[in-house]
Design a protein around this motif. Structure first.
Motif, PDB file in Angstrom:
ATOM      1  N   TYR A   1     -77.694 -41.106 -51.746  1.00 45.54           N
ATOM      2  CA  TYR A   1     -77.241 -42.413 -51.265  1.00 45.54           C
ATOM      3  C   TYR A   1     -78.436 -43.282 -50.882  1.00 45.54           C
ATOM      4  O   TYR A   1     -78.496 -44.463 -51.234  1.00 45.54           O
ATOM      5  CB  TYR A   1     -76.308 -42.242 -50.065  1.00 45.54           C
ATOM      6  CG  TYR A   1     -75.732 -43.551 -49.564  1.00 45.54           C
ATOM      7  CD1 TYR A   1     -74.527 -44.024 -50.069  1.00 45.54           C
ATOM      8  CD2 TYR A   1     -76.390 -44.315 -48.607  1.00 45.54           C
ATOM      9  CE1 TYR A   1     -74.001 -45.223 -49.634  1.00 45.54           C
ATOM     10  CE2 TYR A   1     -75.884 -45.517 -48.165  1.00 45.54           C
ATOM     11  CZ  TYR A   1     -74.685 -45.969 -48.683  1.00 45.54           C
ATOM     12  OH  TYR A   1     -74.173 -47.178 -48.255  1.00 45.54           O
ATOM     13  N   MET A   2     -79.380 -42.712 -50.134  1.00 42.63           N
ATOM     14  CA  MET A   2     -80.548 -43.471 -49.689  1.00 42.63           C
ATOM     15  C   MET A   2     -81.340 -44.036 -50.870  1.00 42.63           C
ATOM     16  O   MET A   2     -81.936 -45.105 -50.779  1.00 42.63           O
ATOM     17  CB  MET A   2     -81.455 -42.573 -48.850  1.00 42.63           C
ATOM     18  CG  MET A   2     -80.901 -42.188 -47.504  1.00 42.63           C
ATOM     19  SD  MET A   2     -80.950 -43.566 -46.330  1.00 42.63           S
ATOM     20  CE  MET A   2     -79.282 -43.494 -45.674  1.00 42.63           C
ATOM     21  N   ASN A   3     -81.338 -43.319 -51.973  1.00 44.01           N
ATOM     22  CA  ASN A   3     -82.118 -43.721 -53.148  1.00 44.01           C
ATOM     23  C   ASN A   3     -81.282 -44.452 -54.196  1.00 44.01           C
ATOM     24  O   ASN A   3     -81.725 -44.612 -55.333  1.00 44.01           O
ATOM     25  CB  ASN A   3     -82.789 -42.494 -53.766  1.00 44.01           C
ATOM     26  CG  ASN A   3     -83.916 -41.957 -52.897  1.00 44.01           C
ATOM     27  OD1 ASN A   3     -84.968 -42.570 -52.793  1.00 44.01           O
ATOM     28  ND2 ASN A   3     -83.686 -40.827 -52.247  1.00 44.01           N
ATOM     29  N   HIS A   4     -80.064 -44.839 -53.826  1.00 44.36           N
ATOM     30  CA  HIS A   4     -79.186 -45.622 -54.718  1.00 44.36           C
ATOM     31  C   HIS A   4     -78.873 -44.869 -56.012  1.00 44.36           C
ATOM     32  O   HIS A   4     -78.689 -45.469 -57.070  1.00 44.36           O
ATOM     33  CB  HIS A   4     -79.816 -46.977 -55.053  1.00 44.36           C
ATOM     34  CG  HIS A   4     -80.063 -47.849 -53.869  1.00 44.36           C
ATOM     35  ND1 HIS A   4     -79.215 -48.876 -53.503  1.00 44.36           N
ATOM     36  CD2 HIS A   4     -81.060 -47.850 -52.944  1.00 44.36           C
ATOM     37  CE1 HIS A   4     -79.688 -49.469 -52.416  1.00 44.36           C
ATOM     38  NE2 HIS A   4     -80.801 -48.861 -52.054  1.00 44.36           N
ATOM     39  N   ILE A   5     -78.796 -43.554 -55.902  1.00 38.69           N
ATOM     40  CA  ILE A   5     -78.445 -42.726 -57.059  1.00 38.69           C
ATOM     41  C   ILE A   5     -76.971 -42.355 -56.946  1.00 38.69           C
ATOM     42  O   ILE A   5     -76.515 -41.969 -55.872  1.00 38.69           O
ATOM     43  CB  ILE A   5     -79.313 -41.456 -57.097  1.00 38.69           C
ATOM     44  CG1 ILE A   5     -80.793 -41.836 -57.237  1.00 38.69           C
ATOM     45  CG2 ILE A   5     -78.893 -40.540 -58.249  1.00 38.69           C
ATOM     46  CD1 ILE A   5     -81.736 -40.666 -57.081  1.00 38.69           C
ATOM     47  N   PRO A   6     -76.192 -42.490 -58.013  1.00 41.24           N
ATOM     48  CA  PRO A   6     -74.763 -42.158 -57.934  1.00 41.24           C
ATOM     49  C   PRO A   6     -74.530 -40.773 -57.363  1.00 41.24           C
ATOM     50  O   PRO A   6     -75.191 -39.803 -57.748  1.00 41.24           O
ATOM     51  CB  PRO A   6     -74.305 -42.257 -59.393  1.00 41.24           C
ATOM     52  CG  PRO A   6     -75.262 -43.225 -60.015  1.00 41.24           C
ATOM     53  CD  PRO A   6     -76.583 -42.971 -59.347  1.00 41.24           C
TER      54      PRO A   6
ATOM     55  N   CYS B   1     -71.697 -43.896 -44.331  1.00 35.33           N
ATOM     56  CA  CYS B   1     -72.858 -44.502 -44.975  1.00 35.33           C
ATOM     57  C   CYS B   1     -72.527 -45.946 -45.342  1.00 35.33           C
ATOM     58  O   CYS B   1     -71.389 -46.251 -45.743  1.00 35.33           O
ATOM     59  CB  CYS B   1     -73.254 -43.741 -46.239  1.00 35.33           C
ATOM     60  SG  CYS B   1     -73.906 -42.078 -45.971  1.00 35.33           S
ATOM     61  N   LEU B   2     -73.499 -46.823 -45.215  1.00 32.25           N
ATOM     62  CA  LEU B   2     -73.321 -48.228 -45.588  1.00 32.25           C
ATOM     63  C   LEU B   2     -74.682 -48.864 -45.800  1.00 32.25           C
ATOM     64  O   LEU B   2     -75.721 -48.315 -45.410  1.00 32.25           O
ATOM     65  CB  LEU B   2     -72.520 -48.990 -44.526  1.00 32.25           C
ATOM     66  CG  LEU B   2     -73.060 -49.020 -43.097  1.00 32.25           C
ATOM     67  CD1 LEU B   2     -74.077 -50.146 -42.886  1.00 32.25           C
ATOM     68  CD2 LEU B   2     -71.925 -49.174 -42.096  1.00 32.25           C
ATOM     69  N   ARG B   3     -74.661 -50.049 -46.407  1.00 34.36           N
ATOM     70  CA  ARG B   3     -75.871 -50.858 -46.548  1.00 34.36           C
ATOM     71  C   ARG B   3     -75.605 -52.233 -45.932  1.00 34.36           C
ATOM     72  O   ARG B   3     -74.516 -52.792 -46.089  1.00 34.36           O
ATOM     73  CB  ARG B   3     -76.260 -51.008 -48.018  1.00 34.36           C
ATOM     74  CG  ARG B   3     -76.393 -49.691 -48.761  1.00 34.36           C
ATOM     75  CD  ARG B   3     -77.003 -49.878 -50.148  1.00 34.36           C
ATOM     76  NE  ARG B   3     -76.522 -48.840 -51.066  1.00 34.36           N
ATOM     77  CZ  ARG B   3     -76.993 -47.603 -51.136  1.00 34.36           C
ATOM     78  NH1 ARG B   3     -77.966 -47.232 -50.316  1.00 34.36           N
ATOM     79  NH2 ARG B   3     -76.497 -46.721 -51.991  1.00 34.36           N
ATOM     80  N   PHE B   4     -76.622 -52.758 -45.234  1.00 34.33           N
ATOM     81  CA  PHE B   4     -76.466 -54.081 -44.638  1.00 34.33           C
ATOM     82  C   PHE B   4     -77.732 -54.913 -44.815  1.00 34.33           C
ATOM     83  O   PHE B   4     -78.830 -54.394 -44.973  1.00 34.33           O
ATOM     84  CB  PHE B   4     -76.087 -53.976 -43.159  1.00 34.33           C
ATOM     85  CG  PHE B   4     -77.210 -53.615 -42.226  1.00 34.33           C
ATOM     86  CD1 PHE B   4     -77.947 -54.602 -41.591  1.00 34.33           C
ATOM     87  CD2 PHE B   4     -77.523 -52.293 -41.974  1.00 34.33           C
ATOM     88  CE1 PHE B   4     -78.983 -54.273 -40.730  1.00 34.33           C
ATOM     89  CE2 PHE B   4     -78.547 -51.949 -41.112  1.00 34.33           C
ATOM     90  CZ  PHE B   4     -79.296 -52.957 -40.484  1.00 34.33           C
TER      91      PHE B   4
END
Length: 220
Positions: free
Chosen positions: A187-192, A53-56
């Motif tokens: 992860y998709m929702n930026h929840i720990p 998983c990553l964000r770009f």
């Protein structure tokens, strides 16, 4: 020689202090065939399942590598690549169409592969792909070379500017299993999440930045 240099770098960085990069990002300010980040995994055992998983954040419309894992015998042991569609490579490749990222915005990506079934799947900004089969019974073995910013055409090298990444990358995690859907949704929702990546952990990361790469505070 390139493989020797990679192994030397791997041994040196293996003793480096791990850094918590929470709230940080890697910025690749220009397109190049040199700028890249080497990630040192927390383990180097053979893998029969993977989640990355990553964000770009990028304005690139051309092909680009998002995550490149090579072994001494396979330059595309696990590759997440984007051109006009998303591709996951493990020995061979599969293509996922209809999942579009957004230019000049943060995009959240997860990709999974399970050797037992051969099933691979990706999620882009909360939208899941169809499930496809690739490399059933395969295995990722040998000391891994994990690189951000470039696509490896050979172990630890073979970079091509036309496949390089420019923009920002953050929150990179890798697991040695297929992450359950509820965890991917977090992860998709930026929840720990309940657990960080046990192969690559953004909050406890060994890395070496090479060339024009900057570590800076993440921008929203």
């Amino acid at each position: 020689m390139r493989a020797f240099i990679f192994m030397l770098t791997y041994m040196i960085t293996s003793f480096a202090e791990k850094q918590d990069l929470s709230g940080k990002m890697f910025t690749f300010p220009v397109e190049s065939d040199t700028a890249h980040v080497i990630l040192v995994p927390n383990q180097s055992k053979s893998l029969t399942a993977v989640t990355v998983c990553l964000r770009f954040f990028s304005d690139l419309t051309r092909a680009k590598s998002l995550f490149s894992l090579a072994t001494p015998t396979n330059a595309n042991a696990f590759l997440l690549f984007k051109d006009n569609a998303y591709h996951v490579y493990q020995e061979t490749s599969t293509r996922f169409a209809g999942l579009e990222d957004k230019q000049n915005e943060w995009n959240s990506i997860c990709a999974t592969w399970d050797s037992q079934t051969g099933i691979t799947q990706i999620w882009v900004n909360g939208k899941q792909s169809v499930r496809k089969g690739i490399s059933k019974g395969g295995i990722i073995s040998g000391t891994p070379s994990i690189i951000l910013g470039q696509e490896q055409d050979s172990y630890g090298g073979g970079f091509n500017r036309g496949e390089s990444f420019s923009g920002m990358l953050t929150d990179v995690h890798m697991w040695d299993k297929v992450l359950p859907y509820p965890e991917i949704a977090l992860y998709m929702n930026h929840i720990p999440q309940k657990t960080d990546g046990n192969v690559i952990n953004w909050r406890s990361l060994d890395f070496t930045a090479n060339g024009y790469v900057i570590v800076e505070n993440q921008v929203n």
